[in-house]
Design a protein around this motif. Structure first.
Motif, PDB file in Angstrom:
ATOM      1  N   LEU A 121       0.819  -1.206   0.000  1.00 38.02           N
ATOM      2  CA  LEU A 121       0.000   0.000   0.000  1.00 38.02           C
ATOM      3  C   LEU A 121       0.860   1.267   0.000  1.00 38.02           C
ATOM      4  CD1 LEU A 121      -2.932  -0.809   2.467  1.00 38.02           C
ATOM      5  CD2 LEU A 121      -2.887  -0.974  -0.026  1.00 38.02           C
ATOM      6  N   SER A 122       0.393   2.254  -0.746  1.00 41.87           N
ATOM      7  CA  SER A 122       1.047   3.554  -0.741  1.00 41.87           C
ATOM      8  C   SER A 122       0.890   4.201   0.631  1.00 41.87           C
ATOM      9  CB  SER A 122       0.423   4.453  -1.812  1.00 41.87           C
ATOM     10  OG  SER A 122      -0.912   4.791  -1.449  1.00 41.87           O
ATOM     11  N   LYS A 123       1.649   5.246   0.868  1.00 41.82           N
ATOM     12  CA  LYS A 123       1.552   5.942   2.154  1.00 41.82           C
ATOM     13  C   LYS A 123       0.145   6.482   2.388  1.00 41.82           C
ATOM     14  CE  LYS A 123       6.427   7.313   2.427  1.00 41.82           C
ATOM     15  NZ  LYS A 123       7.375   8.460   2.466  1.00 41.82           N
ATOM     16  N   SER A 124      -0.469   7.006   1.336  1.00 36.78           N
ATOM     17  CA  SER A 124      -1.825   7.545   1.466  1.00 36.78           C
ATOM     18  C   SER A 124      -2.827   6.440   1.789  1.00 36.78           C
ATOM     19  CB  SER A 124      -2.232   8.266   0.179  1.00 36.78           C
ATOM     20  OG  SER A 124      -3.557   8.732   0.259  1.00 36.78           O
ATOM     21  N   ASN A 125      -2.745   5.327   1.046  1.00 34.29           N
ATOM     22  CA  ASN A 125      -3.690   4.237   1.287  1.00 34.29           C
ATOM     23  C   ASN A 125      -3.443   3.558   2.630  1.00 34.29           C
ATOM     24  OD1 ASN A 125      -5.178   4.568  -1.058  1.00 34.29           O
ATOM     25  ND2 ASN A 125      -3.778   3.302  -2.271  1.00 34.29           N
ATOM     26  N   GLN A 126      -2.187   3.489   3.062  1.00 31.97           N
ATOM     27  CA  GLN A 126      -1.907   2.925   4.381  1.00 31.97           C
ATOM     28  C   GLN A 126      -2.465   3.816   5.479  1.00 31.97           C
ATOM     29  OE1 GLN A 126      -0.337  -0.239   5.020  1.00 31.97           O
ATOM     30  NE2 GLN A 126      -1.467   0.304   6.879  1.00 31.97           N
ATOM     31  N   THR A 127      -2.386   5.131   5.279  1.00 30.68           N
ATOM     32  CA  THR A 127      -2.964   6.068   6.246  1.00 30.68           C
ATOM     33  C   THR A 127      -4.463   5.846   6.379  1.00 30.68           C
ATOM     34  OG1 THR A 127      -1.280   7.734   5.759  1.00 30.68           O
ATOM     35  CG2 THR A 127      -3.316   8.516   6.779  1.00 30.68           C
ATOM     36  N   LEU A 128      -5.145   5.642   5.247  1.00 29.64           N
ATOM     37  CA  LEU A 128      -6.582   5.385   5.283  1.00 29.64           C
ATOM     38  C   LEU A 128      -6.874   4.025   5.905  1.00 29.64           C
ATOM     39  CD1 LEU A 128      -9.457   6.210   4.640  1.00 29.64           C
ATOM     40  CD2 LEU A 128      -9.122   5.390   2.302  1.00 29.64           C
ATOM     41  N   ALA A 129      -6.066   3.020   5.589  1.00 27.56           N
ATOM     42  CA  ALA A 129      -6.253   1.693   6.180  1.00 27.56           C
ATOM     43  C   ALA A 129      -6.117   1.763   7.701  1.00 27.56           C
ATOM     44  CB  ALA A 129      -5.243   0.705   5.605  1.00 27.56           C
ATOM     45  N   ASN A 130      -5.137   2.524   8.177  1.00 28.49           N
ATOM     46  CA  ASN A 130      -4.961   2.678   9.631  1.00 28.49           C
ATOM     47  C   ASN A 130      -6.176   3.346  10.260  1.00 28.49           C
ATOM     48  OD1 ASN A 130      -2.430   1.567   9.335  1.00 28.49           O
ATOM     49  ND2 ASN A 130      -1.348   3.529   9.389  1.00 28.49           N
ATOM     50  N   ALA A 131      -6.727   4.343   9.568  1.00 28.49           N
ATOM     51  CA  ALA A 131      -7.911   5.030  10.093  1.00 28.49           C
ATOM     52  C   ALA A 131      -9.107   4.085  10.158  1.00 28.49           C
ATOM     53  CB  ALA A 131      -8.240   6.244   9.221  1.00 28.49           C
ATOM     54  N   LEU A 132      -9.242   3.213   9.161  1.00 26.62           N
ATOM     55  CA  LEU A 132     -10.333   2.234   9.170  1.00 26.62           C
ATOM     56  C   LEU A 132     -10.166   1.239  10.318  1.00 26.62           C
ATOM     57  CD1 LEU A 132     -10.611   1.607   5.337  1.00 26.62           C
ATOM     58  CD2 LEU A 132     -12.489   2.373   6.805  1.00 26.62           C
ATOM     59  N   GLU A 133      -8.952   0.791  10.542  1.00 26.66           N
ATOM     60  CA  GLU A 133      -8.705  -0.144  11.641  1.00 26.66           C
ATOM     61  C   GLU A 133      -8.960   0.511  12.991  1.00 26.66           C
ATOM     62  OE1 GLU A 133      -4.770  -1.718  10.934  1.00 26.66           O
ATOM     63  OE2 GLU A 133      -5.651  -3.488   9.960  1.00 26.66           O
ATOM     64  N   ASN A 134      -8.540   1.764  13.123  1.00 32.41           N
ATOM     65  CA  ASN A 134      -8.774   2.486  14.374  1.00 32.41           C
ATOM     66  C   ASN A 134     -10.259   2.753  14.609  1.00 32.41           C
ATOM     67  OD1 ASN A 134      -6.024   2.560  14.911  1.00 32.41           O
ATOM     68  ND2 ASN A 134      -5.728   4.566  13.956  1.00 32.41           N
ATOM     69  N   SER A 135     -11.044   2.671  13.524  1.00 31.88           N
ATOM     70  CA  SER A 135     -12.492   2.884  13.632  1.00 31.88           C
ATOM     71  C   SER A 135     -13.256   1.574  13.829  1.00 31.88           C
ATOM     72  CB  SER A 135     -13.013   3.602  12.380  1.00 31.88           C
ATOM     73  OG  SER A 135     -12.394   4.871  12.239  1.00 31.88           O
ATOM     74  N   GLY A 136     -12.529   0.444  13.890  1.00 38.05           N
ATOM     75  CA  GLY A 136     -13.175  -0.815  14.217  1.00 38.05           C
ATOM     76  C   GLY A 136     -13.288  -1.824  13.100  1.00 38.05           C
ATOM     77  N   ALA A 137     -12.605  -1.606  11.978  1.00 38.51           N
ATOM     78  CA  ALA A 137     -12.665  -2.556  10.875  1.00 38.51           C
ATOM     79  C   ALA A 137     -11.412  -3.429  10.858  1.00 38.51           C
ATOM     80  CB  ALA A 137     -12.786  -1.817   9.548  1.00 38.51           C
ATOM     81  N   ASN A 138     -11.538  -4.601  10.267  1.00 42.91           N
ATOM     82  CA  ASN A 138     -10.378  -5.439   9.983  1.00 42.91           C
ATOM     83  C   ASN A 138     -10.001  -5.209   8.527  1.00 42.91           C
ATOM     84  OD1 ASN A 138      -8.391  -7.494  10.425  1.00 42.91           O
ATOM     85  ND2 ASN A 138      -9.684  -8.873   9.240  1.00 42.91           N
ATOM     86  N   VAL A 139      -8.803  -4.692   8.279  1.00 38.36           N
ATOM     87  CA  VAL A 139      -8.412  -4.259   6.951  1.00 38.36           C
ATOM     88  C   VAL A 139      -7.203  -5.050   6.469  1.00 38.36           C
ATOM     89  CG1 VAL A 139      -7.722  -2.298   5.513  1.00 38.36           C
ATOM     90  CG2 VAL A 139      -9.233  -1.935   7.470  1.00 38.36           C
ATOM     91  N   THR A 140      -7.321  -5.615   5.286  1.00 37.53           N
ATOM     92  CA  THR A 140      -6.199  -6.259   4.618  1.00 37.53           C
ATOM     93  C   THR A 140      -6.135  -5.719   3.191  1.00 37.53           C
ATOM     94  OG1 THR A 140      -7.573  -8.120   3.902  1.00 37.53           O
ATOM     95  CG2 THR A 140      -6.378  -8.362   5.997  1.00 37.53           C
TER      96      THR A 140
END
Length: 283
Positions: free
Chosen positions: A15-34
């Protein structure tokens, strides 16, 4: 816990830095992200997902038909895909930009280049002409020509990228002042990246190393983003609209509905958190 799979690709699996930032935000919001490449042999991660999020499918430009078939396959298997599959397939052809004047949004004069002829340039008012592949990304195959050098440049591009479809656009000198790239969700532009090209360069893709500044978008650019959001409705949860400013008027150069860079790694963390909340709400 919702299972979200970010669709990447074999050419760019990390993942790019931008997409990883969004993935982290989704995980912090309660999702399991791969993340998983859309064109991987193993498709089980997509079959198990509550949401397939098209974020990094960038090598589709080498196989647009295969990518469209994959989206349709996953949709028929019952997957929820963002943005909407038909919208993503339609917008992957960059010539879809020519629909925006119907919304009152100016775009550069654009003409298709047919394989059997190189004519039609009389409709372009500028001596300089930008040549682009219909299915493209990262500035690959984008070249600047003049009306006198057009056929030579076009011939070299067709030899280098056989089988591609092409179009020509008028050159916008305002690009020297930078291109605005607006990150849009929840019905409006949330923030913008202002990319200023290197001296003597007209392309602002990352590999051409432009100066990038995060800022509030110009008013007419923000209004264009709202018009596009209203037109697309819920089919596009997030997208990007790019363009240049001619005095106070925004001229749209790109409409990116499938998997554009949204510049979250450069912006305040509040924006990725807000989009993560909207994504989870859609589920």
């Amino acid at each position: 816990m919702p299972q979200i799979v970010i669709a990447s690709c074999r050419a760019y699996p990390e993942l790019s830095k931008s997409n990883q930032t969004l993935a982290n935000a989704l995980e912090n919001s309660g999702a399991n992200v791969t993340s998983h490449p859309w064109n991987a042999c193993d498709q089980q991660p997509f079959a198990d997902a509550d949401l397939i999020f098209l974020r990094q499918t960038w090598d589709y430009i080498d196989d647009p038909g295969g990518f469209a078939s994959w989206i349709i396959w996953r949709q028929r298997a019952g997957a929820k895909i963002l943005n909407a599959p038909d919208l993503a397939i339609w917008n992957n052809d960059k010539r879809s930009l020519t629909t925006l004047p119907d919304l009152g949004i100016p775009v550069p004069i654009t003409i298709p280049i047919h394989t059997e002829e190189l004519g039609g340039l009389s409709d372009i008012p500028t001596e300089k002409i930008v040549i682009k592949p219909a299915f493209g990304g990262s500035g690959i195959g984008v070249e600047l020509a003049t009306k006198s050098t057009f056929e030579d440049v076009m011939g070299k591009l067709k030899a280098q990228y056989p089988g591609r479809r092409w179009f020509a656009q008028e050159y916008l000198p305002e690009i020297s002042n930078g291109e605005w790239k607006l990150t849009c969700f929840d019905g409006k532009a949330q923030f913008a990246a202002h990319l200023i090209p290197q001296a003597g360069e007209f392309r602002v893709n990352t590999r051409f190393k432009p100066q990038t500044i995060i800022a509030s978008p110009p008013l007419s650019a923000a209004r264009a983003a709202e018009s596009v959001s209203s037109w697309l409705g819920c089919d596009a949860l997030c997208f990007r609209i790019d363009g240049v400013m001619r005095n106070d008027q925004f001229i749209c150069t790109e409409l990116e509905l499938t998997d554009p860079d949204l510049h979250f790694h450069l912006a305040d963390a509040v924006w990725s958190k807000r989009l993560a909340a909207s994504i989870l709400k859609s589920l």
